[in-house]
Design a protein around this motif. Sequence first.
Motif, short mmCIF file in Angstrom:
data_model
loop_
_atom_site.label_atom_id
_atom_site.label_comp_id
_atom_site.label_asym_id
_atom_site.label_seq_id
_atom_site.Cartn_x
_atom_site.Cartn_y
_atom_site.Cartn_z
N LYS A 133 -74.61 -55.11 -57.96
CA LYS A 133 -75.24 -54.13 -57.06
C LYS A 133 -76.75 -54.31 -57.11
CE LYS A 133 -73.76 -50.00 -57.23
NZ LYS A 133 -73.42 -48.67 -57.72
N LEU A 134 -77.33 -54.76 -56.02
CA LEU A 134 -78.75 -55.07 -55.97
C LEU A 134 -79.65 -53.84 -56.07
CD1 LEU A 134 -78.73 -57.86 -53.25
CD2 LEU A 134 -78.90 -58.13 -55.73
N ASP A 135 -79.06 -52.64 -55.92
CA ASP A 135 -79.86 -51.42 -56.03
C ASP A 135 -79.83 -50.82 -57.44
OD1 ASP A 135 -77.22 -50.58 -55.90
OD2 ASP A 135 -77.62 -48.95 -54.50
N THR A 136 -79.18 -51.51 -58.40
CA THR A 136 -79.19 -51.07 -59.79
C THR A 136 -80.63 -51.09 -60.29
OG1 THR A 136 -76.98 -51.94 -60.18
CG2 THR A 136 -78.34 -51.57 -62.12
N ARG A 137 -81.03 -50.03 -60.99
CA ARG A 137 -82.42 -49.90 -61.45
C ARG A 137 -82.56 -50.29 -62.92
NH1 ARG A 137 -85.93 -48.29 -57.98
NH2 ARG A 137 -85.20 -47.29 -56.08
N GLY A 146 -87.64 -49.13 -63.82
CA GLY A 146 -87.21 -48.44 -62.60
C GLY A 146 -87.08 -49.27 -61.35
N HIS A 147 -87.50 -50.53 -61.38
CA HIS A 147 -87.33 -51.36 -60.18
C HIS A 147 -85.88 -51.82 -60.06
CE1 HIS A 147 -88.43 -54.22 -63.39
NE2 HIS A 147 -87.62 -55.06 -62.77
N THR A 148 -85.49 -52.20 -58.86
CA THR A 148 -84.11 -52.61 -58.62
C THR A 148 -83.93 -54.10 -58.93
OG1 THR A 148 -84.48 -53.25 -56.32
CG2 THR A 148 -83.88 -50.91 -56.74
N ILE A 149 -82.67 -54.51 -59.01
CA ILE A 149 -82.35 -55.92 -59.20
C ILE A 149 -82.93 -56.73 -58.05
CG2 ILE A 149 -80.47 -57.61 -59.15
CD1 ILE A 149 -78.82 -55.66 -60.84
N ALA A 150 -82.78 -56.25 -56.83
CA ALA A 150 -83.31 -56.96 -55.66
C ALA A 150 -84.82 -57.14 -55.78
CB ALA A 150 -82.96 -56.22 -54.37
N GLU A 151 -85.52 -56.09 -56.17
CA GLU A 151 -86.98 -56.18 -56.35
C GLU A 151 -87.34 -57.17 -57.45
OE1 GLU A 151 -88.15 -51.64 -54.97
OE2 GLU A 151 -87.55 -51.99 -57.04
N HIS A 152 -86.58 -57.15 -58.53
CA HIS A 152 -86.84 -58.05 -59.64
C HIS A 152 -86.72 -59.51 -59.20
CE1 HIS A 152 -87.14 -59.02 -63.95
NE2 HIS A 152 -86.33 -60.02 -63.64
N ILE A 153 -85.63 -59.81 -58.52
CA ILE A 153 -85.40 -61.19 -58.05
C ILE A 153 -86.48 -61.60 -57.05
CG2 ILE A 153 -83.81 -62.67 -56.75
CD1 ILE A 153 -81.51 -61.02 -58.07
N ASP A 154 -86.84 -60.71 -56.15
CA ASP A 154 -87.84 -61.01 -55.12
C ASP A 154 -89.23 -61.24 -55.71
OD1 ASP A 154 -85.97 -60.86 -53.11
OD2 ASP A 154 -86.54 -58.84 -52.47
N THR A 155 -89.58 -60.51 -56.76
CA THR A 155 -90.94 -60.60 -57.30
C THR A 155 -91.06 -61.54 -58.50
OG1 THR A 155 -90.61 -58.63 -58.69
CG2 THR A 155 -91.54 -58.29 -56.48
N LEU A 156 -89.96 -61.98 -59.06
CA LEU A 156 -90.00 -62.87 -60.22
C LEU A 156 -90.86 -64.12 -59.96
CD1 LEU A 156 -89.01 -63.39 -63.12
CD2 LEU A 156 -86.98 -64.48 -62.12
#
Length: 125
Positions: A2-6, A11-21
Amino acid sequence: MKLDTRHKIYGHTIAEHIDTLPDELEVDAVGLWQIVPAGRDGFQLGSAELTEFIRQCILALLASGAKPVKGGGGTKFDWILQTHYGESDLEIANSIVSEWLETGAGDVSPGGMWFALPSPSVGFS
C-alpha cells in the motif's frame, strides 16, 4: 504494498519515500543498508511487501541515472561499478533483490551495495 502507508517516525508515505529517494543522489550515494531498514522498520513491511519496496526503491534510483556500485576502500574511497547485474533497470533491480533474498534477506552492511550517479567526482573503476 500500500503506497499510502506512512513511516512510523517521519510520517511520509511509501510513495513519497520512493519518489524522493533519488534526490539524495545529488549529495551522496544511497546504500541498500538504508533502504532495507526504511521498509522493514520505518514502514513495518512484511517479507513480500519489503521485497517489493526494495525493488521499487532500486528502480527509482536507476531511473534517475544511478548505477550499482561497491566501495573500493583504501585511502581514497572509489566506487567500483557493478556490471554483472544485467543491462536493463528491471533486470538489475531483480538481480540485486534476488541476491539480497539468497543471502537471507537481512540487514545489509554499509560496506555492501550502493547506488551512485556517475560524475567527475565519483570515480567508477
